[in-house]
Write an enzyme that holds these catalytic residues in place. Structure first.
Site, PDB file in Angstrom:
ATOM      1  N   HIS A 273       0.822  -1.217   0.000  1.00  0.00           N
ATOM      2  CA  HIS A 273       0.000   0.000   0.000  1.00  0.00           C
ATOM      3  C   HIS A 273       0.856   1.267   0.000  1.00  0.00           C
ATOM      4  O   HIS A 273       0.331   2.373  -0.089  1.00  0.00           O
ATOM      5  CB  HIS A 273      -0.978   0.000   1.190  1.00  0.00           C
ATOM      6  CG  HIS A 273      -0.353   0.131   2.528  1.00  0.00           C
ATOM      7  ND1 HIS A 273      -0.082  -0.944   3.334  1.00  0.00           N
ATOM      8  CD2 HIS A 273       0.049   1.213   3.217  1.00  0.00           C
ATOM      9  CE1 HIS A 273       0.454  -0.525   4.467  1.00  0.00           C
ATOM     10  NE2 HIS A 273       0.548   0.780   4.416  1.00  0.00           N
ATOM     11  N   ASP A 317       0.292  -7.873   1.166  1.00  0.00           N
ATOM     12  CA  ASP A 317       0.723  -6.477   1.290  1.00  0.00           C
ATOM     13  C   ASP A 317       2.238  -6.315   1.299  1.00  0.00           C
ATOM     14  O   ASP A 317       2.792  -5.631   2.148  1.00  0.00           O
ATOM     15  CB  ASP A 317       0.118  -5.837   2.544  1.00  0.00           C
ATOM     16  CG  ASP A 317       0.219  -4.315   2.507  1.00  0.00           C
ATOM     17  OD1 ASP A 317      -0.148  -3.729   1.484  1.00  0.00           O
ATOM     18  OD2 ASP A 317       0.688  -3.724   3.494  1.00  0.00           O
ATOM     19  N   SER A 406       4.093   2.204   8.642  1.00  0.00           N
ATOM     20  CA  SER A 406       3.716   1.208   7.649  1.00  0.00           C
ATOM     21  C   SER A 406       4.882   0.764   6.785  1.00  0.00           C
ATOM     22  O   SER A 406       5.730   1.562   6.393  1.00  0.00           O
ATOM     23  CB  SER A 406       2.632   1.782   6.750  1.00  0.00           C
ATOM     24  OG  SER A 406       1.771   0.781   6.303  1.00  0.00           O
TER      25      SER A 406
END
Length: 776
Positions: A273, A317, A406
């Protein structure tokens, strides 16, 4: 407009760029850093260093391209929503798209050496920082590019063609609202000036106040700097962790990752992402406090730019890129002191984990989970993970991650990467929240994948079949190293006193492994020895069945350690020991647990504990599509237990078709249950106590005060907190139920002889189940 070299006149041109204040959908990237420098003077941090040209005697003013301030309120309103949902970046800037070239902007100056200089000043009105993205750029040998603020306290460069990938380059954030772009053309290149296009000028719009609250030194009081004492054992791994600028206006964390060739190929693992075209990404190294304290000004750092995508995948991811700009001998320059972290693709549950990351724009931090992480399925935004496609982590030691972490790596107890951060609810205000990391093992070689959607093709280029790989320090080699992985049969609840441990031995050194001594045992005493012999070349592995151990009933720890290899010392101690916790059940009884979850199954979890509060069984991580019945066969010895069910949203299992729970004993008798009505109304948690065997009856009588047992005409109890009594026969049929006011007894004269289960519902909402015998 044309600018004439050698002119005796100096012109100042200001271009006002009016842009529609349309807020475009944000790319899937998470902000990690945001810097404002007011007092710290930086040297060269990106590029090859060197001095820019002193052009002050040639030109007193510069042409300026000015970008008006964007609609900050609209951007902030959008950020509030995005930050809360955690589905997009915590943006630090607004991208002004433009196309400024050597031919349509700036001014050219002639230099005394016969070369030329192109200059352009860019201004983002009231910006906190400015950074640039260049496209269609080519810098012939001998030419050079610099970018800096007007007083030259923050200089980027020199940039040459080796820093350009596919014509693109991204710059670090430059403090302030103005930057100067300087492009030097060597005398021999007057007819070969090259190309340069400024495609994006990013206006940093987060205010200084927001910076002080959310960025450097202020990510949250619970965070530990990576160089605190707790981080000392992880000095190598921290050097692999980088911050990266993606999409010109957002940031993520990544980590340099080793491959089986041990060649320093500059692969960076981050989150899918975070993806945008990596050709203009910027990678920031070594931004950290030198000790446990937050410094008064920003520590120094170095940066590289440009990368090429190698592989990425949404349902675990992950995103793997390879740095392309500014390399030396095909890898990160030695001056960056980089380390390439190892990895573990076994999928084995780690006994503990740690993460290194840059939360909310702060310098490098470290987080710890001292418990075992478990596989889980999750959903972030609109993306549903693979089944068990993530690690579920709950941080300890008052540490956590936050919105900017992240893509950061998750390391297991052997300091190897096992995943990268996808999302979660953990923060300094919610230290009990869960985080979810895409699992390295799931990303390794998924069914139907190819080189563009797997890690294996890139990280095991020679197809060695390696299960684990150690970290790599360029210039160092490890000759003798054995590793232990995949411990089996000695974790969780074990239904036999005799256990047969299995463990896998891996050669992670360069010299063929021919012998190893493994000691093992229970509760910290490794009193058994196994001498292995064989022939394992680098990365080869063999599963070993160790001689059995006889354990007493109850909780134990198991450990196994490599004490030597090839008759000598093992060079890497970090991977020599494996540990696990087990609970041994002797004379087991089979208990069947039926759990029916509602359509919000992801909110549901449960555990079974014994009288000393040991957790014997716990639920898997449910996803909402798991709605319906789940049956588990458990082994338990005689005694009393507590079944505890939790709902994270505090509304029970009340949606769609309500859930329920039934616990059945060896004869299929109901030991305890939660009805549909109870399941829909228990709120955040409910406890059902149940017992197995006569030993359980006697112990619970003493605790709760139920008597006599057996009984002929009534049962009595001591508690004043009972509000309802329900009796069931062994088939689960309700044979008697009564609301209780002040009574402490109930008649059973109407019941036939046999075994019954009495459920006492207490005023607290919890329940207690007793097994009694009626005998007249």
């Amino acid at each position: 407009m044309d600018f004439f070299e050698g002119s005796n006149f100096y012109f100042t041109f200001t271009y006002i760029v009016f842009k529609k204040q349309t807020i475009h959908p944000m790319k899937q990237i998470l902000l990690l850093i945001f810097i404002v420098q007011t007092a710290f003077i930086f040297g060269q941090i990106q590029g090859d260093g060197g001095k820019s040209t002193d052009w002050s005697s040639l030109q007193s003013t510069l042409p300026v391209v000015q970008f008006l301030q964007p609609d900050i309120k609209a951007l902030q309103a959008e950020d509030v929503k995005t930050d809360r949902l955690g589905e997009g970046p915590w943006r630090f800037g607004y991208n002004n798209e433009t196309s400024l070239t050597l031919n349509n902007s700036g001014t050219w100056l002639s230099l005394p050496n016969g070369g030329k200089l192109w200059l352009l000043q860019l201004e983002c009105v009231d910006a906190t920082t400015v950074n640039l993205t260049l496209e269609k750029t080519q810098i012939p040998e001998g030419n050079a590019l610099f970018v800096y603020n007007p007083n030259k306290s923050f200089i980027l460069g020199k940039f040459t063609q080796k820093h350009i990938y596919n014509g693109q380059l991204g710059t670090e954030l430059i403090p302030g609202s103005k930057v100067i772009v300087e492009y030097y053309v060597a005398p021999e290149n007057n007819d070969n000036q090259g190309e340069l296009t400024i495609a994006t000028v990013t206006h940093g719009y987060r205010t200084a106040e927001e910076f002080l609250e959310k960025a450097f030194g202020q990510s949250g009081a619970c965070h530990k700097n990576v160089n605190c004492p707790e981080g000392t054992p992880f000095a190598n791994q921290k050097r692999s962790v980088v911050m990266l600028v993606s999409g010109s206006n957002g940031f993520c964390t990544g980590a340099l990752v080793n491959n089986t060739a041990y060649d320093g190929k500059p692969y960076v693992l981050t989150a899918n992402h975070c993806y945008s075209n990596p050709a203009s990404w910027v990678f920031r190294f070594n931004w950290e406090s030198p000790d446990c304290n937050n410094p008064g000004s920003s520590p120094s750092f170095t940066s590289m730019s440009g990368a090429v995508l190698r592989a990425r995948r949404s349902t675990s991811d992950f995103c793997l890129v390879e740095i392309t700009g500014g390399l030396e001998s095909g890898t990160v320059p030695a001056s960056y002191n980089a380390y390439f972290s190892g990895w573990d693709k076994t999928g084995e549950n780690p006994t503990s984990t740690f993460g290194i990351h840059h939360p909310k724009g702060d310098i490098k931090k470290i987080s710890f989970d001292d418990q075992q992480s478990v596989p889980a399925q999750t959903k972030v935004g609109s993306v549903v993970s693979d089944v068990n496609g993530t690690w579920r982590v709950q941080w300890d030691r008052n540490t956590t991650t936050e919105g900017g972490s992240s893509g950061s790596p998750l390391f297991n107890q052997h300091k190897r990467i096992i995943g990268q951060l996808w999302g979660g609810q953990a923060s300094c205000s919610n230290t009990d929240g869960f985080d979810y990391y895409g699992r390295f093992s799931i990303s390794w070689n998924p069914t139907g994948s190819d080189s563009s959607t797997q890690l294996k093709y890139w990280l095991d280029p020679s197809n060695t079949g390696a299960l684990v790989v150690n970290g790599y320090q360029p210039g160092e080699t490890i000759q003798f190293d054995g590793s232990l992985v995949n411990l089996k049969n000695v974790s969780g609840t074990v239904c036999d006193a005799v256990v047969e441990p299995k463990i896998t031995l891996v050669n992670t050194g360069q010299t063929t492994l021919t012998s190893a001594t493994i000691t093992y045992g229970l509760d910290g005493v490794e009193n058994q020895t196994y001498n292995w012999s064989g022939n394992l070349t680098m990365f080869q592995s063999q599963e070993i069945t160790l001689p059995t151990i006889t354990a007493t009933a109850g909780g134990h720890s198991f450990s196994a350690t490599i004490t030597n290899v090839n008759g000598g010392s093992d060079e890497v101690a970090d991977n020599n020991k494996m540990t696990s916790n087990l609970y041994v059940v002797t004379n087991p009884n089979t208990v069947t647990l039926d759990v029916t979850v509602d359509c919000y199954a992801s909110e549901t979890s449960w555990q079974i504990t014994n009288a000393t509060n040991d957790t014997l069984y716990k639920s898997p991580a449910y996803y909402n599509t798991d709605e319906g019945l789940h049956t588990y066969s458990l082994c338990l010895s005689e005694g009393c237990y507590s079944f505890k069910i939790f709902d994270s949203y505090s509304d029970g299992m009340s949606y769609c078709d309500s859930g329920m729970v039934v616990i059945k004993g060896p004869m299929n008798e109901i030991l305890g249950q939660i009805t549909k009505v109870e399941a829909a109304t228990f709120g955040s948690s409910k406890i059902v106590n149940f017992c197995i065997g006569d030993n359980g009856i006697s112990s619970i009588e003493a605790d709760f005060g139920v008597f006599p047992n057996p009984t002929s005409n009534q049962i009595n109890w001591m508690s004043n907190d009972v509000k309802f009594v329900k009796m069931l026969d062994v088939s689960g049929k309700i044979v008697l139920q009564k609301a209780i006011a002040t009574e402490h007894a109930i008649s059973v004269n109407q019941l036939v002889d046999g075994v019954y289960f009495v459920e006492f519902t207490l005023t607290s909402g919890t329940s207690v189940v007793k097994k009694i015998a009626v005998k007249k």
